[in-house]
Write a protein that holds these residues in place. Sequence first.
Motif, PDB file in Angstrom:
ATOM      1  N   GLN A 180      29.408 -51.978  12.988  1.00 14.37           N
ATOM      2  CA  GLN A 180      30.632 -50.787  13.091  1.00 14.37           C
ATOM      3  C   GLN A 180      30.229 -50.060  15.190  1.00 14.37           C
ATOM      4  OE1 GLN A 180      29.142 -47.079  11.384  1.00 14.37           O
ATOM      5  NE2 GLN A 180      30.323 -46.347  12.758  1.00 14.37           N
ATOM      6  N   TYR A 181      28.811 -50.196  15.527  1.00 13.67           N
ATOM      7  CA  TYR A 181      28.635 -49.943  17.321  1.00 13.67           C
ATOM      8  C   TYR A 181      29.588 -51.008  18.021  1.00 13.67           C
ATOM      9  CZ  TYR A 181      26.687 -45.448  16.954  1.00 13.67           C
ATOM     10  OH  TYR A 181      25.947 -43.910  16.934  1.00 13.67           O
ATOM     11  N   LYS A 182      29.184 -52.860  17.552  1.00 17.73           N
ATOM     12  CA  LYS A 182      29.656 -53.232  18.860  1.00 17.73           C
ATOM     13  C   LYS A 182      31.397 -54.125  18.285  1.00 17.73           C
ATOM     14  CE  LYS A 182      26.180 -57.100  17.700  1.00 17.73           C
ATOM     15  NZ  LYS A 182      25.769 -57.802  18.003  1.00 17.73           N
ATOM     16  N   LYS A 183      32.284 -52.917  16.811  1.00 12.09           N
ATOM     17  CA  LYS A 183      33.461 -52.601  17.136  1.00 12.09           C
ATOM     18  C   LYS A 183      34.391 -52.076  18.513  1.00 12.09           C
ATOM     19  CE  LYS A 183      33.878 -54.740  12.392  1.00 12.09           C
ATOM     20  NZ  LYS A 183      33.938 -54.183  11.159  1.00 12.09           N
ATOM     21  N   GLU A 184      33.589 -51.118  18.469  1.00 16.05           N
ATOM     22  CA  GLU A 184      33.884 -50.044  19.237  1.00 16.05           C
ATOM     23  C   GLU A 184      33.468 -49.615  20.552  1.00 16.05           C
ATOM     24  OE1 GLU A 184      31.697 -46.586  17.458  1.00 16.05           O
ATOM     25  OE2 GLU A 184      32.729 -46.543  15.691  1.00 16.05           O
ATOM     26  N   VAL A 185      32.716 -50.489  21.499  1.00 10.68           N
ATOM     27  CA  VAL A 185      32.704 -50.796  22.330  1.00 10.68           C
ATOM     28  C   VAL A 185      33.351 -51.825  22.853  1.00 10.68           C
ATOM     29  CG1 VAL A 185      30.792 -51.691  24.068  1.00 10.68           C
ATOM     30  CG2 VAL A 185      29.621 -50.419  22.099  1.00 10.68           C
ATOM     31  N   MET A 186      33.512 -51.222  24.155  1.00 15.30           N
ATOM     32  CA  MET A 186      34.640 -52.032  24.927  1.00 15.30           C
ATOM     33  C   MET A 186      34.824 -52.097  26.033  1.00 15.30           C
ATOM     34  SD  MET A 186      37.941 -52.245  23.030  1.00 15.30           S
ATOM     35  CE  MET A 186      37.822 -50.942  20.994  1.00 15.30           C
ATOM     36  N   ASP A 187      33.248 -51.857  26.515  1.00 17.42           N
ATOM     37  CA  ASP A 187      33.737 -52.311  28.125  1.00 17.42           C
ATOM     38  C   ASP A 187      31.766 -52.474  28.235  1.00 17.42           C
ATOM     39  OD1 ASP A 187      31.488 -50.302  26.878  1.00 17.42           O
ATOM     40  OD2 ASP A 187      31.241 -48.934  28.701  1.00 17.42           O
ATOM     41  N   GLY A 188      31.672 -54.094  27.795  1.00 16.75           N
ATOM     42  CA  GLY A 188      30.806 -55.086  27.604  1.00 16.75           C
ATOM     43  C   GLY A 188      29.864 -54.964  26.221  1.00 16.75           C
TER      44      GLY A 188
END
Length: 187
Positions: free
Chosen positions: A111-119
């Motif tokens: 879930q968090y990996k999908k939300e991260v856009m800056d690295g």
Amino acid sequence: MTKKRNEIWEWTKALIIAVLLAAIIRYFFFAPIVVDGLSMMPTLHNHDRMIVNKIGYTVGKPKRFDIIVFHAPEGKDYIKRVIGLPGDRIEYKDDTLYVNGKAYKEPYLDQYKKEVMDGPLTEPFTLKDYINRDTVPKGELFVMGDNRRYSRDSRAIGTVPMKKVIGKTSLVYWPLDRFRSVAYDKN
């Protein structure tokens, strides 16, 4: 009068025994704990209430990805996930965990990996970067919070000696709408 006194004494004995049993169970076997902070999000939420199994590691050993409670250097108890066991070489690259050269999936981070856009969610590192060793020391664990960018874990406090581990936790019992097991079976 004697009958009433005997009845009061019997109730008093039952209450004393119940309190002693509850104290023994809480001190030696199971204890409640409250999640304090966001370092284990999205798996655990701030103020989730959980049960800590204190006897699990007296008869067994921690497994990779167990969620444990331990005494941290700051005098607080932390809740983190076991990533490295004694003798393991740990490395993160391209947001992937490598243990002894083998890549591991961590679906609890999806879930968090999908939300991260800056690295990457987890910055690349090796154990040498944080503990100045190639492997997790004997009798110690390398732990991390699931909220990798906002977790004070082994990357900041070093490895956790087994003697500091209180126990394993895997059951959220409060709030009731989030009642669930958070145990992760990698098999």
